[in-house]
Write a protein that holds these residues in place. Sequence first.
Motif, PDB file in Angstrom:
ATOM      1  N   VAL A  73       0.837  -1.207   0.000  1.00 59.45           N
ATOM      2  CA  VAL A  73       0.000   0.000   0.000  1.00 59.45           C
ATOM      3  C   VAL A  73       0.868   1.251   0.000  1.00 59.45           C
ATOM      4  O   VAL A  73       0.610   2.212  -0.744  1.00 59.45           O
ATOM      5  N   ALA A  74       1.913   1.251   0.835  1.00 60.64           N
ATOM      6  CA  ALA A  74       2.794   2.424   0.889  1.00 60.64           C
ATOM      7  C   ALA A  74       3.463   2.677  -0.454  1.00 60.64           C
ATOM      8  O   ALA A  74       3.568   3.829  -0.907  1.00 60.64           O
ATOM      9  N   ALA A  75       3.909   1.616  -1.126  1.00 62.76           N
ATOM     10  CA  ALA A  75       4.553   1.780  -2.434  1.00 62.76           C
ATOM     11  C   ALA A  75       3.575   2.339  -3.454  1.00 62.76           C
ATOM     12  O   ALA A  75       3.915   3.227  -4.250  1.00 62.76           O
ATOM     13  N   THR A  76       2.353   1.835  -3.428  1.00 62.18           N
ATOM     14  CA  THR A  76       1.337   2.315  -4.375  1.00 62.18           C
ATOM     15  C   THR A  76       0.978   3.764  -4.103  1.00 62.18           C
ATOM     16  O   THR A  76       0.886   4.584  -5.031  1.00 62.18           O
ATOM     17  N   ARG A  77       0.769   4.114  -2.853  1.00 59.97           N
ATOM     18  CA  ARG A  77       0.413   5.492  -2.507  1.00 59.97           C
ATOM     19  C   ARG A  77       1.544   6.462  -2.857  1.00 59.97           C
ATOM     20  O   ARG A  77       1.295   7.570  -3.347  1.00 59.97           O
ATOM     21  N   ALA A  78       2.775   6.061  -2.585  1.00 59.19           N
ATOM     22  CA  ALA A  78       3.914   6.928  -2.907  1.00 59.19           C
ATOM     23  C   ALA A  78       4.005   7.154  -4.405  1.00 59.19           C
ATOM     24  O   ALA A  78       4.257   8.267  -4.870  1.00 59.19           O
ATOM     25  N   SER A  79       3.769   6.099  -5.176  1.00 61.38           N
ATOM     26  CA  SER A  79       3.819   6.219  -6.635  1.00 61.38           C
ATOM     27  C   SER A  79       2.711   7.129  -7.144  1.00 61.38           C
ATOM     28  O   SER A  79       2.933   7.987  -8.011  1.00 61.38           O
ATOM     29  N   GLU A  80       1.513   6.964  -6.614  1.00 62.32           N
ATOM     30  CA  GLU A  80       0.373   7.762  -7.064  1.00 62.32           C
ATOM     31  C   GLU A  80       0.492   9.231  -6.637  1.00 62.32           C
ATOM     32  O   GLU A  80       0.041  10.128  -7.351  1.00 62.32           O
ATOM     33  N   SER A  81       1.113   9.459  -5.482  1.00 63.51           N
ATOM     34  CA  SER A  81       1.177  10.819  -4.939  1.00 63.51           C
ATOM     35  C   SER A  81       2.220  11.687  -5.614  1.00 63.51           C
ATOM     36  O   SER A  81       1.976  12.860  -5.902  1.00 63.51           O
ATOM     37  N   PHE A  82       3.390  11.118  -5.859  1.00 63.28           N
ATOM     38  CA  PHE A  82       4.503  11.924  -6.353  1.00 63.28           C
ATOM     39  C   PHE A  82       4.989  11.523  -7.746  1.00 63.28           C
ATOM     40  O   PHE A  82       5.575  12.329  -8.457  1.00 63.28           O
ATOM     41  N   GLY A  83       4.781  10.282  -8.104  1.00 63.87           N
ATOM     42  CA  GLY A  83       5.208   9.826  -9.418  1.00 63.87           C
ATOM     43  C   GLY A  83       6.699   9.590  -9.544  1.00 63.87           C
ATOM     44  O   GLY A  83       7.188   9.240 -10.617  1.00 63.87           O
ATOM     45  N   SER A  84       7.441   9.747  -8.432  1.00 63.52           N
ATOM     46  CA  SER A  84       8.887   9.552  -8.508  1.00 63.52           C
ATOM     47  C   SER A  84       9.286   8.121  -8.205  1.00 63.52           C
ATOM     48  O   SER A  84      10.337   7.656  -8.640  1.00 63.52           O
ATOM     49  N   LEU A  85       8.460   7.415  -7.441  1.00 70.72           N
ATOM     50  CA  LEU A  85       8.730   6.007  -7.145  1.00 70.72           C
ATOM     51  C   LEU A  85       7.925   5.142  -8.105  1.00 70.72           C
ATOM     52  O   LEU A  85       6.743   5.395  -8.341  1.00 70.72           O
ATOM     53  N   HIS A  86       8.569   4.110  -8.626  1.00 71.63           N
ATOM     54  CA  HIS A  86       7.912   3.232  -9.605  1.00 71.63           C
ATOM     55  C   HIS A  86       7.981   1.792  -9.106  1.00 71.63           C
ATOM     56  O   HIS A  86       9.042   1.161  -9.169  1.00 71.63           O
ATOM     57  N   PRO A  87       6.872   1.257  -8.590  1.00 69.80           N
ATOM     58  CA  PRO A  87       6.888  -0.130  -8.109  1.00 69.80           C
ATOM     59  C   PRO A  87       7.201  -1.108  -9.232  1.00 69.80           C
ATOM     60  O   PRO A  87       6.648  -1.008 -10.339  1.00 69.80           O
ATOM     61  N   GLN A  88       8.094  -2.035  -8.956  1.00 77.11           N
ATOM     62  CA  GLN A  88       8.430  -3.123  -9.879  1.00 77.11           C
ATOM     63  C   GLN A  88       7.972  -4.415  -9.201  1.00 77.11           C
ATOM     64  O   GLN A  88       8.672  -4.977  -8.372  1.00 77.11           O
ATOM     65  N   TRP A  89       6.773  -4.865  -9.566  1.00 76.07           N
ATOM     66  CA  TRP A  89       6.146  -5.973  -8.869  1.00 76.07           C
ATOM     67  C   TRP A  89       6.740  -7.311  -9.277  1.00 76.07           C
ATOM     68  O   TRP A  89       7.004  -7.559 -10.452  1.00 76.07           O
ATOM     69  N   VAL A  90       6.917  -8.164  -8.292  1.00 73.15           N
ATOM     70  CA  VAL A  90       7.445  -9.516  -8.504  1.00 73.15           C
ATOM     71  C   VAL A  90       6.414 -10.504  -7.977  1.00 73.15           C
ATOM     72  O   VAL A  90       5.772 -10.256  -6.947  1.00 73.15           O
ATOM     73  N   ASP A  91       6.261 -11.632  -8.690  1.00 72.42           N
ATOM     74  CA  ASP A  91       5.310 -12.667  -8.279  1.00 72.42           C
ATOM     75  C   ASP A  91       6.030 -14.009  -8.135  1.00 72.42           C
ATOM     76  O   ASP A  91       5.925 -14.879  -9.013  1.00 72.42           O
ATOM     77  N   PRO A  92       6.758 -14.206  -7.028  1.00 72.58           N
ATOM     78  CA  PRO A  92       7.456 -15.486  -6.835  1.00 72.58           C
ATOM     79  C   PRO A  92       6.473 -16.640  -6.800  1.00 72.58           C
ATOM     80  O   PRO A  92       5.387 -16.519  -6.218  1.00 72.58           O
ATOM     81  N   VAL A  93       6.847 -17.745  -7.411  1.00 73.62           N
ATOM     82  CA  VAL A  93       5.948 -18.893  -7.501  1.00 73.62           C
ATOM     83  C   VAL A  93       5.516 -19.363  -6.118  1.00 73.62           C
ATOM     84  O   VAL A  93       4.339 -19.621  -5.858  1.00 73.62           O
ATOM     85  N   ASP A  94       6.455 -19.485  -5.178  1.00 69.97           N
ATOM     86  CA  ASP A  94       6.136 -19.961  -3.835  1.00 69.97           C
ATOM     87  C   ASP A  94       6.009 -18.830  -2.815  1.00 69.97           C
ATOM     88  O   ASP A  94       5.818 -19.066  -1.629  1.00 69.97           O
ATOM     89  N   GLY A  95       6.124 -17.595  -3.287  1.00 69.23           N
ATOM     90  CA  GLY A  95       6.047 -16.448  -2.398  1.00 69.23           C
ATOM     91  C   GLY A  95       7.353 -16.077  -1.730  1.00 69.23           C
ATOM     92  O   GLY A  95       7.410 -15.111  -0.976  1.00 69.23           O
ATOM     93  N   PHE A  96       8.434 -16.846  -2.003  1.00 71.62           N
ATOM     94  CA  PHE A  96       9.719 -16.602  -1.361  1.00 71.62           C
ATOM     95  C   PHE A  96      10.541 -15.619  -2.184  1.00 71.62           C
ATOM     96  O   PHE A  96      10.843 -15.876  -3.355  1.00 71.62           O
TER      97      PHE A  96
END
Length: 373
Positions: free
Chosen positions: A107-130
């Motif tokens: 949530v913090a990463a998303t809000r920071a990205s939406e608020s300022f546009g300087s942070l860009h989340p790079q989402w990862v989807d590990p198969v086992d979550g590790f």
Amino acid sequence: MTDLDSYMASFDGEPGYLDWAAFGPLAPAVRTEVQADTELLGSGRRTSIQLVDDHERQARELVARLIGTDAAQVVLQPSTTYGLMHALYGIAGGLMLSRAEFPSLTVAATRASESFGSLHPQWVDPVDGFMTPDVVRSALTEDTRAVAVSLVDFRTGYRADLAALREVIGDRLLIVDAIQGFGMVQADYLAADVVCGHGYKWLRAGRGTGFAWFGERALERIAPVLSGFGGVDGGLPVDTVPAPAPSARAFAVSRVDTLAAGRLATALREIVDVGVANIESVLSERAADVMFFADRYDVPVITPRDPERRAGIVTLEPAPQDAAPLSASLVNHGLTVTTRGGRIRVSPHVGTGADTLRLFGDALAAFASARVW
């Protein structure tokens, strides 16, 4: 001084509590400290108020001692989330993190990205979550400026290898949510740049006892965007607006809750006295006990078996048709756990006694006897 036996004996709750990853019932020493501090603050004497105020210094020094750093790099926070928000709102560039992380990060990463546009989340989807070093290595890009991980994953109990992650990411920032492992397992915190935690779970200090450590690289690269009047040096900035402090103090908004600081300091002092290595050894045994009963009654475990890759969380993943009956059996036997999305998270502590483990075994036995294959 508190020895290991005394520490274990201080767990004075009723049998059946296996939910330390959700909330830690307050330690006796913490409850005593709260009562004493409220009396001091009720006196109105300046010296009494100053005694309670000094808990901030004590708590910061104890956090720094467990990390292996200087207290000037530690700032107290209302929660882990506050510390992480300070870090993420001040980053420019790509931030790698798993979609399966606890909402404090996502949530913090998303809000920071939406608020300022300087942070860009790079989402990862590990198969086992590790979030393993290999997963991070394969997902790194030239735009990645920071990686955020949990020391211990709240879903699976997977314990990150901070030293290996540092080796993989090089000079990028490493931001760690340490709430599920701080003080319970040994970790190379100095391999990270930001470490945030909270005392209301495993430390048994109650809510409001958060903290954050910002290393030198973090202080250089993370802007104190959310810095308030509590984030300056020299006391109350009346009739002037000075620059944020050059230390971790910059990542403060207002004055510290000194009652919360007293609870945190009391809890951490016990941890320091007993020794994290001793606590980790016993906690590993308790997690192994939970795994033993799960294996005995054929309940799948998704938490790593390697003691170096787990802490106190053991997550069970029964077959879909078994999740509800197993949860019901645990409740019927007086056990408190967390059930979410078909998984059952069991989190014992070092003070979890044989009576609680016996109840757990009985609950699994009752479930297994009624299971239809």
